[in-house]
Design a protein around this motif. Structure first.
Motif, short mmCIF file in Angstrom:
data_model
loop_
_atom_site.label_atom_id
_atom_site.label_comp_id
_atom_site.label_asym_id
_atom_site.label_seq_id
_atom_site.Cartn_x
_atom_site.Cartn_y
_atom_site.Cartn_z
N ILE A 86 0.85 -1.20 0.00
CA ILE A 86 0.00 0.00 0.00
C ILE A 86 0.88 1.24 0.00
O ILE A 86 0.65 2.19 -0.77
CB ILE A 86 -0.96 -0.01 1.21
N TYR A 87 1.90 1.24 0.85
CA TYR A 87 2.81 2.38 0.90
C TYR A 87 3.57 2.52 -0.42
O TYR A 87 3.66 3.61 -0.98
CB TYR A 87 3.81 2.27 2.06
N ALA A 132 1.52 3.98 -3.17
CA ALA A 132 1.16 5.39 -2.96
C ALA A 132 2.37 6.31 -3.07
O ALA A 132 2.24 7.47 -3.48
CB ALA A 132 0.50 5.56 -1.60
N HIS A 185 -1.38 10.04 2.12
CA HIS A 185 -2.44 9.03 2.11
C HIS A 185 -2.52 8.35 3.47
O HIS A 185 -1.53 7.78 3.93
CB HIS A 185 -2.17 7.99 1.03
N ALA A 238 -3.79 5.49 4.43
CA ALA A 238 -3.44 4.07 4.40
C ALA A 238 -1.94 3.88 4.28
O ALA A 238 -1.35 3.03 4.95
CB ALA A 238 -4.17 3.36 3.26
N THR A 245 -8.17 0.59 5.36
CA THR A 245 -8.38 1.95 4.86
C THR A 245 -8.29 1.98 3.34
O THR A 245 -8.89 2.83 2.70
CB THR A 245 -7.35 2.91 5.49
N HIS A 246 -7.55 1.04 2.78
CA HIS A 246 -7.33 1.02 1.32
C HIS A 246 -7.58 -0.37 0.76
O HIS A 246 -6.70 -1.23 0.87
CB HIS A 246 -5.89 1.44 1.04
N PRO A 247 -8.73 -0.66 0.23
CA PRO A 247 -9.93 0.17 0.17
C PRO A 247 -10.67 0.11 1.50
O PRO A 247 -10.38 -0.75 2.33
CB PRO A 247 -10.75 -0.48 -0.95
N ALA A 248 -11.62 0.99 1.68
CA ALA A 248 -12.35 1.07 2.95
C ALA A 248 -13.14 -0.22 3.18
O ALA A 248 -14.16 -0.47 2.55
CB ALA A 248 -13.28 2.28 2.95
#
Length: 178
Positions: free
Chosen positions: A32-33, A36, A79, A81, A123-126
């Motif tokens: 995720i990091y 982003a 972001h 997440a 959080t990513h996705p909610a």
């Protein structure tokens, strides 16, 4: 006046087991990091550092530097997440420096990598269910030594934030597993 701190024995081997487990937990959110904030390797480097320690490396100051670098990456991330994923990596690297005294904040050093990773994935996705699943996975993967270490710490209090809920859920799961 604060009561005196209650200290206990904490072996380097337990810290290594904690570090390896913390890295496993944080690594689940690392993509995720990296998606982003492409090109920023600080969280990955923090995980590489704690894995090196967990594999038998010395507990050197470089681990603190890596943890702080990943923390700065979390602060700089636009972001939520991604910030949570970087924070998970930061806390994983810092787990080598968990102190051997009974304190709720020290317990958060144990629980933090998994809880922040869970916050990132939900959080990513909610989707809160994804965070709950990661907490259950983390509890299942935790080495016995990590559960025993947590037993020496006070339990997490009820909190108001989702992170507080994730910390409490993991704390409860780990204390129930024997």
């Amino acid at each position: 006046m604060k009561p005196p701190k209650e200290y206990f024995d904490l072996s380097i081997e337990t810290l290594r087991l904690l570090g390896g487990w913390a890295a496993d937990c944080a690594e689940r959110a690392l993509p995720i990091y990296e998606a982003a904030v492409p090109g920023d390797a600080r969280p990955r480097e923090a995980l590489e550092g704690i894995r090196w320690f967990a594999g038998g490396g010395k507990r050197i100051a470089k681990l603190r530097v890596l943890a702080l670098d990943a923390y700065r990456a979390a602060l700089e991330s636009p972001h939520p997440a991604a910030a949570a994923a970087a924070q998970a990596a930061s806390l994983a690297a810092a787990s080598a420096y968990t102190h051997p005294f009974a304190d709720v904040r020290q317990a958060r050093h144990i629980l933090g990598p998994a809880a922040h990773a869970a916050l990132a994935v939900e959080t990513h996705p909610a989707d809160p269910q994804r965070g709950d699943e990661l907490i259950r996975w983390a509890a299942e993967q935790a080495p016995r030594a990590v559960r025993e270490l947590l037993q020496k710490m006070p339990p997490q209090p009820q909190g108001k934030t989702r992170l507080d809920q994730l910390l409490l859920a993991l704390d409860t799961e780990l204390r129930q597993k024997r």
